[in-house]
Design an enzyme around this catalytic site. Sequence first.
Site, PDB file in Angstrom:
ATOM      1  N   HIS A 147      -1.969 -11.996   1.987  1.00 16.09           N
ATOM      2  CA  HIS A 147      -1.511 -11.973   4.132  1.00 16.09           C
ATOM      3  C   HIS A 147      -2.582 -13.242   4.004  1.00 16.09           C
ATOM      4  O   HIS A 147      -3.406 -13.010   5.044  1.00 16.09           O
ATOM      5  CB  HIS A 147      -2.248 -10.393   3.978  1.00 16.09           C
ATOM      6  CG  HIS A 147      -2.775 -10.212   3.562  1.00 16.09           C
ATOM      7  ND1 HIS A 147      -4.316 -10.873   4.003  1.00 16.09           N
ATOM      8  CD2 HIS A 147      -3.656  -8.915   3.242  1.00 16.09           C
ATOM      9  CE1 HIS A 147      -4.988  -9.720   3.251  1.00 16.09           C
ATOM     10  NE2 HIS A 147      -4.813  -8.811   2.784  1.00 16.09           N
ATOM     11  N   ASP A 173       2.137  -6.073   3.023  1.00 19.86           N
ATOM     12  CA  ASP A 173       1.525  -5.282   3.072  1.00 19.86           C
ATOM     13  C   ASP A 173       1.439  -4.128   3.744  1.00 19.86           C
ATOM     14  O   ASP A 173       0.630  -4.412   5.107  1.00 19.86           O
ATOM     15  CB  ASP A 173       0.703  -6.418   3.687  1.00 19.86           C
ATOM     16  CG  ASP A 173      -1.192  -5.702   4.037  1.00 19.86           C
ATOM     17  OD1 ASP A 173      -1.414  -5.192   3.366  1.00 19.86           O
ATOM     18  OD2 ASP A 173      -1.695  -6.226   5.143  1.00 19.86           O
ATOM     19  N   LYS A 211      -7.805  -6.712  -7.801  1.00 18.22           N
ATOM     20  CA  LYS A 211      -8.229  -7.121  -5.656  1.00 18.22           C
ATOM     21  C   LYS A 211      -9.194  -7.295  -5.591  1.00 18.22           C
ATOM     22  O   LYS A 211     -10.763  -6.109  -5.798  1.00 18.22           O
ATOM     23  CB  LYS A 211      -7.980  -5.942  -5.004  1.00 18.22           C
ATOM     24  CG  LYS A 211      -7.350  -6.084  -3.425  1.00 18.22           C
ATOM     25  CD  LYS A 211      -6.170  -6.878  -3.416  1.00 18.22           C
ATOM     26  CE  LYS A 211      -6.332  -7.730  -1.917  1.00 18.22           C
ATOM     27  NZ  LYS A 211      -5.688  -6.863  -1.236  1.00 18.22           N
ATOM     28  N   ALA A 248      -6.634   0.117  10.725  1.00 20.62           N
ATOM     29  CA  ALA A 248      -5.755  -1.156  10.547  1.00 20.62           C
ATOM     30  C   ALA A 248      -4.435  -1.521   9.441  1.00 20.62           C
ATOM     31  O   ALA A 248      -5.237  -0.500   8.112  1.00 20.62           O
ATOM     32  CB  ALA A 248      -6.791  -2.287   9.748  1.00 20.62           C
ATOM     33  N   HIS A 272      -8.614 -10.161   0.199  1.00 21.00           N
ATOM     34  CA  HIS A 272      -8.559 -10.612   0.831  1.00 21.00           C
ATOM     35  C   HIS A 272      -9.246 -11.354   1.501  1.00 21.00           C
ATOM     36  O   HIS A 272     -10.800 -11.440   0.597  1.00 21.00           O
ATOM     37  CB  HIS A 272      -8.995  -8.826   0.650  1.00 21.00           C
ATOM     38  CG  HIS A 272      -8.698  -8.681   2.620  1.00 21.00           C
ATOM     39  ND1 HIS A 272      -7.928  -7.866   3.134  1.00 21.00           N
ATOM     40  CD2 HIS A 272      -9.624  -9.087   3.566  1.00 21.00           C
ATOM     41  CE1 HIS A 272      -8.161  -8.277   4.199  1.00 21.00           C
ATOM     42  NE2 HIS A 272      -9.024  -8.629   4.464  1.00 21.00           N
ATOM     43  N   HIS A 297      -0.771   4.687   7.913  1.00 22.09           N
ATOM     44  CA  HIS A 297      -1.508   5.617   8.549  1.00 22.09           C
ATOM     45  C   HIS A 297      -0.676   6.227   9.304  1.00 22.09           C
ATOM     46  O   HIS A 297      -0.055   5.925  10.652  1.00 22.09           O
ATOM     47  CB  HIS A 297      -2.889   4.722   9.138  1.00 22.09           C
ATOM     48  CG  HIS A 297      -3.720   3.709   8.656  1.00 22.09           C
ATOM     49  ND1 HIS A 297      -4.514   3.727   8.111  1.00 22.09           N
ATOM     50  CD2 HIS A 297      -3.324   2.177   8.605  1.00 22.09           C
ATOM     51  CE1 HIS A 297      -4.791   2.696   7.661  1.00 22.09           C
ATOM     52  NE2 HIS A 297      -3.953   1.525   7.646  1.00 22.09           N
ATOM     53  N   HIS A 330       0.973  -1.374   0.454  1.00 24.49           N
ATOM     54  CA  HIS A 330      -0.021  -0.231  -0.171  1.00 24.49           C
ATOM     55  C   HIS A 330       1.012   1.806  -0.043  1.00 24.49           C
ATOM     56  O   HIS A 330       1.807   1.249   0.779  1.00 24.49           O
ATOM     57  CB  HIS A 330      -0.612   0.016   1.125  1.00 24.49           C
ATOM     58  CG  HIS A 330      -2.362  -1.288   1.272  1.00 24.49           C
ATOM     59  ND1 HIS A 330      -3.387  -1.380   0.532  1.00 24.49           N
ATOM     60  CD2 HIS A 330      -2.066  -2.627   1.849  1.00 24.49           C
ATOM     61  CE1 HIS A 330      -3.743  -2.727   1.243  1.00 24.49           C
ATOM     62  NE2 HIS A 330      -2.830  -3.134   1.658  1.00 24.49           N
ATOM     63  N   LEU A 331       0.729   2.392  -1.460  1.00 24.51           N
ATOM     64  CA  LEU A 331       1.818   3.006  -1.178  1.00 24.51           C
ATOM     65  C   LEU A 331       0.740   4.181  -0.805  1.00 24.51           C
ATOM     66  O   LEU A 331       1.225   5.877  -0.854  1.00 24.51           O
ATOM     67  CB  LEU A 331       2.330   3.529  -2.307  1.00 24.51           C
ATOM     68  CG  LEU A 331       3.480   2.210  -2.691  1.00 24.51           C
ATOM     69  CD1 LEU A 331       3.974   2.568  -4.111  1.00 24.51           C
ATOM     70  CD2 LEU A 331       4.644   2.813  -2.013  1.00 24.51           C
ATOM     71  N   ARG A 332      -0.194   4.368  -0.776  1.00 22.15           N
ATOM     72  CA  ARG A 332      -1.748   5.251  -1.099  1.00 22.15           C
ATOM     73  C   ARG A 332      -1.471   6.837  -1.764  1.00 22.15           C
ATOM     74  O   ARG A 332      -0.572   6.234  -2.485  1.00 22.15           O
ATOM     75  CB  ARG A 332      -1.333   6.176   0.675  1.00 22.15           C
ATOM     76  CG  ARG A 332      -1.020   5.093   1.898  1.00 22.15           C
ATOM     77  CD  ARG A 332      -2.299   4.341   2.168  1.00 22.15           C
ATOM     78  NE  ARG A 332      -2.064   3.869   3.724  1.00 22.15           N
ATOM     79  CZ  ARG A 332      -2.717   2.369   3.503  1.00 22.15           C
ATOM     80  NH1 ARG A 332      -3.781   2.470   2.479  1.00 22.15           N
ATOM     81  NH2 ARG A 332      -3.020   2.199   5.037  1.00 22.15           N
TER      82      ARG A 332
HETATM   83  C1  NCD Z   1      -4.468  -2.011   4.798  1.00 24.90           C
HETATM   84  C2  NCD Z   1      -4.950  -0.561   4.361  1.00 24.90           C
HETATM   85  O1  NCD Z   1      -4.819   0.066   5.932  1.00 24.90           O
HETATM   86  O2  NCD Z   1      -4.905  -0.312   3.672  1.00 24.90           O
HETATM   87  N1  NCD Z   1      -4.952  -2.501   6.153  1.00 24.90           N
HETATM   88  C3  NCD Z   1      -4.066  -3.818   5.958  1.00 24.90           C
HETATM   89  O3  NCD Z   1      -4.503  -3.988   7.656  1.00 24.90           O
HETATM   90  N2  NCD Z   1      -3.660  -5.015   5.917  1.00 24.90           N
HETATM   91  C4  NCD Z   1      -6.055  -3.110   4.205  1.00 24.90           C
HETATM   92  C5  NCD Z   1      -5.734  -4.657   3.813  1.00 24.90           C
HETATM   93  O4  NCD Z   1      -4.670  -4.936   3.208  1.00 24.90           O
HETATM   94  O5  NCD Z   1      -6.428  -5.441   4.416  1.00 24.90           O
HETATM   95 ZN    ZN Z   2      -2.915  -5.512   2.024  1.00 24.48          ZN
END
Ligand code: NCD
Ligand code: ZN
Length: 349
Positions: A179, A252, A104, A268, A141, A256, A20-22
């Site tokens: 994951h 993964d 996805k 999460a 997922h 945040h 996840h790179l946002r």
């Molecule tokens: C991920 C996210 O923050 O985008 N969070 C995580 O807990 N893994 C989303 C995800 O991959 O479930």
């Molecule tokens: Zn993820």
Amino acid sequence: MSANPSQELLLHRPDDCHLHLRDGAALAAVLPASARVFGRAIIMPNLQPPILNTAQALEYRARILAAVPPGVDFSPLMTLYLTDHTSPEEIRLAQASGAIFGVKLYPAGATTHSDAGVTSLRSIMPALTEMEKLDLPLLVHGEVNDPEVDIFDREQVFIDRVLTPIMRDFPSLRVVFEHITTIDAADYVALGPPTLAATITPQHLLYNRNALFRGGLQAHNYCLPVLKREVHRRALVKAATSGLPKFFLGTDSAPHARGAKESACGCAGCYTAPLALELYAEAFEAAGALDRLDDFASRFGAEFYRLPRATDTIKLRRRDWQVPADLPFGDQRIVPFRASDALRWKVEA
Ligand code: NCD
Ligand code: ZN
């Protein structure tokens, strides 16, 4: 591929098959940590709003490339976010672009930014049919979002309710169970057909659910799927170090801001990018399997995605260092996984 494996490890440059790179300032803050180590990454599409089509994926790809530090070689491998409305035509465009490597599936509401996700198997049949035909992988997922199902059982129930029907109805569709966190998922993948593979995160290899409550609530160890019992952690270590090409590296890493994690309703996601390969080395070393890390990190994922294995190398050196307490994140701060903790391996600059 190593000199003296107790002191240094030479690996092919690894790929992160789940990242996840946002976007925006967050993207600029986190991307260098991944690009420093990984040559390529499968980029998750759960932005807000999500990456729903090829045009959006190509624009996002350009923003990622613009954030890569000068002199660093990093290829983002894009994905689309599957919804109830993803059309076969959209799948054809994605495959034809050459830039999109998977689609996805987030069950609606299952995790961070998944509100636009899939609500029924029926609705995604047209998209899956086209993906199978064009050989575009499905990334899942693997948790149901049924409030009646205990959160620690949601992966097993996903296997029965969602994954098994998909595998049955689309026998040629390539699927990555992302994951994985349980012995059930590890066994299901190991015993499944060659079309089925799985990513495993460093936190699920190193920790069981005690890490969530050690001395108090540990927000920075909270991710989805949530950490499970020790029996599951052990099964994941066994899978990751098995040498089976079905299991490969996907961090993964899910950044945040500090305030979004340390909150009454914390998000999460574990931000592992700045120490991910080091964490995997720790897990593989504890299992006496450092010699298996190279294939897990740079070969099996590339093979699954039909990419050439990297030809350049990186070096991990045994060196004690301390993970920073926090890091810049746009105009906020972010707390990395294992903040302020001591690590024993370090990727050489
Ligand atoms: C991920 C996210 O923050 O985008 N969070 C995580 O807990 N893994 C989303 C995800 O991959 O479930
Ligand atoms: Zn993820």
